[in-house]
Write a protein that holds these residues in place. Sequence first.
Motif, PDB file in Angstrom:
ATOM      1  N   ARG A 156       8.317  80.819  74.766  1.00  0.00           N
ATOM      2  CA  ARG A 156       9.682  80.396  74.480  1.00  0.00           C
ATOM      3  C   ARG A 156       9.958  79.071  75.177  1.00  0.00           C
ATOM      4  O   ARG A 156       9.548  78.857  76.323  1.00  0.00           O
ATOM      5  CB  ARG A 156      10.691  81.449  74.953  1.00  0.00           C
ATOM      6  N   ILE A 157      10.644  78.194  74.463  1.00  0.00           N
ATOM      7  CA  ILE A 157      11.052  76.918  75.032  1.00  0.00           C
ATOM      8  C   ILE A 157      12.569  76.831  75.019  1.00  0.00           C
ATOM      9  O   ILE A 157      13.236  77.573  74.296  1.00  0.00           O
ATOM     10  CB  ILE A 157      10.472  75.728  74.228  1.00  0.00           C
ATOM     11  N   SER A 158      13.122  75.920  75.816  1.00  0.00           N
ATOM     12  CA  SER A 158      14.551  75.675  75.783  1.00  0.00           C
ATOM     13  C   SER A 158      14.827  74.534  74.814  1.00  0.00           C
ATOM     14  O   SER A 158      14.139  73.511  74.825  1.00  0.00           O
ATOM     15  CB  SER A 158      15.069  75.311  77.179  1.00  0.00           C
ATOM     16  N   LEU A 159      15.829  74.725  73.967  1.00  0.00           N
ATOM     17  CA  LEU A 159      16.164  73.699  72.985  1.00  0.00           C
ATOM     18  C   LEU A 159      16.876  72.504  73.603  1.00  0.00           C
ATOM     19  O   LEU A 159      16.863  71.408  73.042  1.00  0.00           O
ATOM     20  CB  LEU A 159      17.069  74.294  71.896  1.00  0.00           C
ATOM     21  N   TYR A 160      17.514  72.705  74.738  1.00  0.00           N
ATOM     22  CA  TYR A 160      18.299  71.645  75.352  1.00  0.00           C
ATOM     23  C   TYR A 160      18.617  72.028  76.791  1.00  0.00           C
ATOM     24  O   TYR A 160      18.553  73.205  77.165  1.00  0.00           O
ATOM     25  CB  TYR A 160      19.605  71.416  74.577  1.00  0.00           C
ATOM     26  N   GLU A 161      18.956  71.008  77.588  1.00  0.00           N
ATOM     27  CA  GLU A 161      19.451  71.258  78.942  1.00  0.00           C
ATOM     28  C   GLU A 161      20.967  71.458  78.914  1.00  0.00           C
ATOM     29  O   GLU A 161      21.511  72.274  79.643  1.00  0.00           O
ATOM     30  CB  GLU A 161      19.101  70.095  79.867  1.00  0.00           C
ATOM     31  N   GLU A 162      21.644  70.664  78.092  1.00  0.00           N
ATOM     32  CA  GLU A 162      23.087  70.822  77.916  1.00  0.00           C
ATOM     33  C   GLU A 162      23.452  70.487  76.471  1.00  0.00           C
ATOM     34  O   GLU A 162      22.781  69.691  75.803  1.00  0.00           O
ATOM     35  CB  GLU A 162      23.864  69.944  78.880  1.00  0.00           C
ATOM     36  N   MET A 163      24.503  71.119  75.981  1.00  0.00           N
ATOM     37  CA  MET A 163      24.893  70.959  74.589  1.00  0.00           C
ATOM     38  C   MET A 163      25.569  69.607  74.327  1.00  0.00           C
ATOM     39  O   MET A 163      25.457  69.044  73.242  1.00  0.00           O
ATOM     40  CB  MET A 163      25.849  72.083  74.203  1.00  0.00           C
ATOM     41  N   GLU A 164      26.271  69.080  75.309  1.00  0.00           N
ATOM     42  CA  GLU A 164      27.019  67.847  75.134  1.00  0.00           C
ATOM     43  C   GLU A 164      26.099  66.710  74.681  1.00  0.00           C
ATOM     44  O   GLU A 164      25.097  66.400  75.328  1.00  0.00           O
ATOM     45  CB  GLU A 164      27.711  67.455  76.451  1.00  0.00           C
ATOM     46  N   GLY A 165      26.434  66.111  73.564  1.00  0.00           N
ATOM     47  CA  GLY A 165      25.664  64.980  73.068  1.00  0.00           C
ATOM     48  C   GLY A 165      24.380  65.355  72.354  1.00  0.00           C
ATOM     49  O   GLY A 165      23.602  64.471  71.970  1.00  0.00           O
ATOM     50  N   LEU A 166      24.131  66.636  72.151  1.00  0.00           N
ATOM     51  CA  LEU A 166      22.897  67.068  71.493  1.00  0.00           C
ATOM     52  C   LEU A 166      22.850  66.566  70.055  1.00  0.00           C
ATOM     53  O   LEU A 166      23.854  66.599  69.342  1.00  0.00           O
ATOM     54  CB  LEU A 166      22.824  68.598  71.515  1.00  0.00           C
TER      55      LEU A 166
END
Length: 387
Positions: A168-178
């Motif tokens: 499993r990987i993480s899609l992002y560190e934070e949603m802001e600006g994705l």
Amino acid sequence: MLRRELLTRTSLALAAGVMGSSSAWTDAAAEDIAPEAVDGSDWLSVRAQFALSDEFVHMSAMLISSHPKPVREAIEEHRRGMDANPLTYVFQNNRRLQEAARAAAGQYLGVDASDVALTDSTTMGVALVYNGLRLTPDQEILSTEQDYYVTHESIRLAGIRTGAKVRRISLYEEMEGLTEEQIVDRITRAITPATRVLALTWVHSSTGLKLPLRAITNAVGEINAGRDEAARVLVCVDGVHGFGIEDVVLSDLGCDFFMAGCHKWLFGPRGTGIVAGAQRAWESLLPTIPSFDSGNWQAWSAGIDPEGSTTASRVTPGGYKAFEHLWALPNAFGFQQDIGKARVARRTHDLAGQLKDGLRAMPQITVHTPPSEKLSAGIVSFDVEGL
């Protein structure tokens, strides 16, 4: 939430406005509309098809929805038939009505009815796909940290059964600006020669993030172009929170398997769901639960194994179930198409967008769902300071 509570709490007054603003719907107006037939061009007529209590503001379609009138009436008609003569009614109608349900789902998704399996829920569909995939210990299932429990648990069990690795990987560190490009890049960079399955969720229930599936499957297609058939990356999608909202067919998404329940945004009968698969993808799957497919039954009667590749019909679980709900599926798809998929999508995005804009103006609210329609659907996820 109780309707009277919602209307008296000023911090949530905007939510009440969103539910009524676009249609100017009021309790009194709704009571004046006879719900004999749905007029898809009139949202008041659509609202009148639901027997929802006026005591509450109902914002729970992501969990389970109310049956509209055409679905309620179909369920009741079949229930009466079964109660009067259970066995005869089932034997005379089951095969025909199940095929009608598959045909309606196929028409809605733009696939042949033969490529639709009928299930009881998203959870069952997800489990049937991941448990049935023909995997080997040198292959892996790739998923994300942001996917839902049902996907995580199904691929974990598939790994135990087959010996395949689960990563499993993480899609992002934070949603802001994705951005869409960042999501696609992170997924494709994680694919290795061992990756056989990419397990994704179209719209995430925790945040409302909608993945750019077409961009993802296009990128995976470029990777697959250099692979043999047995090594192709299969893109499998829990699609329930876009199903009944977005104006797309399966080819627009490009995935190999699409699993969804029908009792959420589609307003379908409770306890129903579908798996839609590309024709070449069904061959990569083995059924988990015995089906009542006629070919399987005849092979068993003859004491031989079924011939040919796996089909959606063979993946459809057999057994006795809530037939009256299953048989009412065409009425749910018909209800949506009477309104119009494009109008449903526009309406949902308009209301969700208005809600997100209003919530973001409140200092005590943190909205997690992206503002872009390309990265969101109907779910709006937010935190309230102090809660």
